[in-house]
Scaffold this active site. Structure first.
Site, PDB file in Angstrom:
ATOM      1  N   GLY A   1      -3.222   5.553   8.359  1.00 41.45           N
ATOM      2  CA  GLY A   1      -1.961   4.776   8.858  1.00 41.45           C
ATOM      3  C   GLY A   1      -0.978   5.684   9.497  1.00 41.45           C
ATOM      4  O   GLY A   1      -0.162   5.333  10.299  1.00 41.45           O
TER       5      GLY A   1
ATOM      6  N   GLU B   1       2.949  11.526   6.639  1.00 39.77           N
ATOM      7  CA  GLU B   1       2.710  10.118   5.940  1.00 39.77           C
ATOM      8  C   GLU B   1       3.418   8.918   6.963  1.00 39.77           C
ATOM      9  O   GLU B   1       4.426   8.974   7.213  1.00 39.77           O
ATOM     10  CB  GLU B   1       3.293  10.122   4.494  1.00 39.77           C
ATOM     11  CG  GLU B   1       2.001  10.560   3.458  1.00 39.77           C
ATOM     12  CD  GLU B   1       0.914   9.533   3.096  1.00 39.77           C
ATOM     13  OE1 GLU B   1       0.929   8.482   3.969  1.00 39.77           O
ATOM     14  OE2 GLU B   1       0.529   9.437   2.144  1.00 39.77           O
ATOM     15  N   ASP B   2       2.565   7.895   6.557  1.00 38.53           N
ATOM     16  CA  ASP B   2       3.185   6.599   7.242  1.00 38.53           C
ATOM     17  C   ASP B   2       4.120   6.015   6.427  1.00 38.53           C
ATOM     18  O   ASP B   2       5.396   5.836   6.652  1.00 38.53           O
ATOM     19  CB  ASP B   2       1.962   5.631   7.591  1.00 38.53           C
ATOM     20  CG  ASP B   2       1.132   5.377   6.489  1.00 38.53           C
ATOM     21  OD1 ASP B   2       1.285   6.158   5.343  1.00 38.53           O
ATOM     22  OD2 ASP B   2       0.205   4.393   6.535  1.00 38.53           O
TER      23      ASP B   2
ATOM     24  N   ASP C   1       5.140   4.883  -1.053  1.00 36.53           N
ATOM     25  CA  ASP C   1       5.436   3.557  -1.907  1.00 36.53           C
ATOM     26  C   ASP C   1       5.527   4.053  -3.323  1.00 36.53           C
ATOM     27  O   ASP C   1       6.669   4.341  -3.915  1.00 36.53           O
ATOM     28  CB  ASP C   1       4.142   2.739  -1.478  1.00 36.53           C
ATOM     29  CG  ASP C   1       4.213   1.397  -2.211  1.00 36.53           C
ATOM     30  OD1 ASP C   1       5.267   1.084  -2.787  1.00 36.53           O
ATOM     31  OD2 ASP C   1       3.256   0.788  -2.342  1.00 36.53           O
TER      32      ASP C   1
ATOM     33  N   LYS D   1       9.584   3.619   0.487  1.00 42.44           N
ATOM     34  CA  LYS D   1       9.852   2.493  -0.312  1.00 42.44           C
ATOM     35  C   LYS D   1      10.535   2.722  -1.596  1.00 42.44           C
ATOM     36  O   LYS D   1       9.586   2.953  -2.612  1.00 42.44           O
ATOM     37  CB  LYS D   1       8.678   1.597  -0.482  1.00 42.44           C
ATOM     38  CG  LYS D   1       8.523   0.334   0.244  1.00 42.44           C
ATOM     39  CD  LYS D   1       7.288  -0.495  -0.224  1.00 42.44           C
ATOM     40  CE  LYS D   1       6.531  -0.899   1.002  1.00 42.44           C
ATOM     41  NZ  LYS D   1       5.488  -1.683   0.607  1.00 42.44           N
TER      42      LYS D   1
ATOM     43  N   PHE E   1       6.106  -5.895   2.490  1.00 37.23           N
ATOM     44  CA  PHE E   1       4.925  -5.329   3.061  1.00 37.23           C
ATOM     45  C   PHE E   1       4.733  -5.219   4.344  1.00 37.23           C
ATOM     46  O   PHE E   1       5.084  -6.440   5.028  1.00 37.23           O
ATOM     47  CB  PHE E   1       3.769  -5.982   2.417  1.00 37.23           C
ATOM     48  CG  PHE E   1       2.401  -5.449   2.622  1.00 37.23           C
ATOM     49  CD1 PHE E   1       1.887  -4.238   1.747  1.00 37.23           C
ATOM     50  CD2 PHE E   1       1.598  -5.402   3.825  1.00 37.23           C
ATOM     51  CE1 PHE E   1       1.021  -3.629   1.795  1.00 37.23           C
ATOM     52  CE2 PHE E   1       0.556  -4.746   3.851  1.00 37.23           C
ATOM     53  CZ  PHE E   1       0.118  -3.835   3.147  1.00 37.23           C
ATOM     54  N   VAL E   2       4.951  -4.298   4.836  1.00 30.57           N
ATOM     55  CA  VAL E   2       4.960  -3.966   6.444  1.00 30.57           C
ATOM     56  C   VAL E   2       3.740  -3.408   6.992  1.00 30.57           C
ATOM     57  O   VAL E   2       3.052  -2.902   6.568  1.00 30.57           O
ATOM     58  CB  VAL E   2       6.069  -2.854   6.625  1.00 30.57           C
ATOM     59  CG1 VAL E   2       7.428  -3.409   6.506  1.00 30.57           C
ATOM     60  CG2 VAL E   2       5.904  -1.580   6.005  1.00 30.57           C
TER      61      VAL E   2
ATOM     62  N   ASP F   1      -1.535  -0.985   8.299  1.00 31.10           N
ATOM     63  CA  ASP F   1      -2.445  -2.199   8.132  1.00 31.10           C
ATOM     64  C   ASP F   1      -2.526  -2.911   7.003  1.00 31.10           C
ATOM     65  O   ASP F   1      -1.742  -2.791   5.931  1.00 31.10           O
ATOM     66  CB  ASP F   1      -3.820  -1.421   8.243  1.00 31.10           C
ATOM     67  CG  ASP F   1      -4.328  -1.012   6.790  1.00 31.10           C
ATOM     68  OD1 ASP F   1      -3.567   0.029   6.293  1.00 31.10           O
ATOM     69  OD2 ASP F   1      -5.416  -1.493   6.280  1.00 31.10           O
TER      70      ASP F   1
HETATM   71  P1  IMP Z   1       1.295   5.270  -2.701  1.00 29.15           P
HETATM   72  O1  IMP Z   1       0.308   5.945  -3.384  1.00 29.15           O
HETATM   73  O2  IMP Z   1       1.659   4.014  -3.518  1.00 29.15           O
HETATM   74  O3  IMP Z   1       2.599   5.901  -2.433  1.00 29.15           O
HETATM   75  O4  IMP Z   1       0.485   4.659  -1.727  1.00 29.15           O
HETATM   76  C1  IMP Z   1       0.776   4.976  -0.171  1.00 29.15           C
HETATM   77  C2  IMP Z   1      -0.195   4.253   0.793  1.00 29.15           C
HETATM   78  O5  IMP Z   1      -0.010   2.784   0.433  1.00 29.15           O
HETATM   79  C3  IMP Z   1       0.317   4.315   2.111  1.00 29.15           C
HETATM   80  O6  IMP Z   1      -0.246   5.548   2.599  1.00 29.15           O
HETATM   81  C4  IMP Z   1      -0.169   2.888   2.846  1.00 29.15           C
HETATM   82  O7  IMP Z   1      -1.699   3.379   3.214  1.00 29.15           O
HETATM   83  C5  IMP Z   1      -0.074   2.089   1.677  1.00 29.15           C
HETATM   84  N1  IMP Z   1       0.952   1.238   1.862  1.00 29.15           N
HETATM   85  C6  IMP Z   1       2.169   1.124   0.800  1.00 29.15           C
HETATM   86  N2  IMP Z   1       3.002   0.331   1.145  1.00 29.15           N
HETATM   87  C7  IMP Z   1       2.358  -0.133   2.387  1.00 29.15           C
HETATM   88  C8  IMP Z   1       3.039  -1.403   3.092  1.00 29.15           C
HETATM   89  O8  IMP Z   1       4.151  -1.879   3.096  1.00 29.15           O
HETATM   90  N3  IMP Z   1       2.360  -1.759   4.414  1.00 29.15           N
HETATM   91  C9  IMP Z   1       0.825  -0.887   4.559  1.00 29.15           C
HETATM   92  N4  IMP Z   1       0.431  -0.061   3.825  1.00 29.15           N
HETATM   93  C10 IMP Z   1       1.205   0.382   2.740  1.00 29.15           C
HETATM   94 MG    MG Z   2      -2.181   5.397   3.770  1.00 25.92          MG
END
Ligand code: IMP
Ligand code: MG
Length: 285
Positions: free
Chosen positions: A147, A200-201, A204, A232, A253-254, A260
């Site tokens: 991402g 990081e993109d 979450d 987020k 969700f973006v 993606d």
């Molecule tokens: P975390 O471990 O929950 O912080 O997950 C982070 C990963 O979830 C990111 O690197 C993204 O690949 C994916 N992700 C979380 N939210 C979104 C979203 O809104 N759109 C697309 N990918 C997301």
């Molecule tokens: Mg990711």
């Protein structure tokens, strides 16, 4: 455990996040000396010092539960507790292409959250901030695939410092890649003694980040900062300090600019909100 609770527990297990199931009961109401009402949150994450209560109930019962939770917070202001609805768990799983919502029909992009120009403007500011704060140091940018590709490509060109780049990729929950998160492509250059910025993109839940940080620190860099385009915050389960944040966004969700949904939409030049048609949940019990 209920199915939702089991799904949540499996996700925590995948990211190696320790939890206790219903470890403590909080008295809420007394009749004289006798406790007449108690509340036992479903999960406790010791490292995060955070309780989670999961609910799969009908809206009327949720209102009651909310009242209980408010009462709990008044009586025990020192505890951190978060309520997760069944939909929250389903969304959490859908992100990994798993669970009920994974098959939700997608209607396409609902609207742009940030235009290409807004993204470029913010990336430039982040680049300038990093340039200032690291002064003449030689830094390493480590991008998290896949991402991050657009953000990484633009950010590095806005940083006026000698820098090296590398990438890391990890397995995702729900993929056929095993019970526990693992590194599928590691950093190849040496990080020892060097200031690292993990790029990081989006952050979450923060579960990916906790794993990545532990992995990077083992390579003995002199420092590790985090730079994420999107944050987020409302969905955080594992709280990690973020030094550089492009935009804080709500729980939507973006996609686009590298992000993606099931492998698609990464090539959009802007960041858009995806509108999945979520099936209605049958309340349980
Ligand atoms: P975390 O471990 O929950 O912080 O997950 C982070 C990963 O979830 C990111 O690197 C993204 O690949 C994916 N992700 C979380 N939210 C979104 C979203 O809104 N759109 C697309 N990918 C997301
Ligand atoms: Mg990711």
């Amino acid at each position: 455990m209920h199915p939702s609770e089991r799904d949540f527990a499996k996700l925590l297990d995948f990211y190696n996040i320790k939890y206790l199931y219903e470890p403590r009961s909080f008295p809420l109401r007394w009749d004289g000396q006798r406790v007449v009402e108690m509340f036992s949150p479903d999960f406790y994450l010791p490292a995060q010092d955070q309780y989670f209560e999961l609910t799969t109930m009908k809206q009327t019962l949720v209102t009651q539960k909310n009242r209980k939770l408010r009462h709990l917070r008044e009586l025990y202001p020192e505890i951190n507790i978060q309520l997760l609805y069944r939909r929250d768990i389903m969304r959490l799983l859908a992100k990994y292409g798993y669970g009920l919502l994974a098959d939700a029909e997608v209607k396409g992009i609902e609207r742009a959250m940030f235009t290409a120009e807004q993204v470029q403007q913010r990336v430039q500011e982040l680049g300038e901030q990093i340039t200032q704060e690291y002064q003449a140091q030689e830094i390493v940018l480590v991008g998290v695939l896949r991402g991050v590709v657009c953000f990484m490509a633009d950010l590095m060109r806005r940083i006026d410092l000698p820098l090296a780049i590398d990438f890391i990729e990890i397995s995702h929950y729900g993929a056929d890649s095993g019970e526990e998160v693992s590194v599928t492509k590691d950093v190849e250059i040496s990080l020892e003694g060097r200031p690292v910025i993990l790029v990081e993109d989006i952050v979450d839940t923060g579960m990916t980040l906790q794993f990545l940080l532990r992995h990077l620190w083992a390579k003995q860099p002199s420092s590790v900062a985090i730079c994420t385009l999107l944050d987020k915050q409302v969905r955080r389960i594992n709280d990690v300090p973020l030094q550089y944040v492009g935009f804080e966004i709500p729980d939507e969700f973006v996609v686009g600019y590298g992000l993606d949904y099931q492998g698609l939409y990464r090539n959009l030049p802007y960041i858009g909100v995806l509108k999945p048609v979520e099936p209605k949940f049958e309340p349980q019990r």
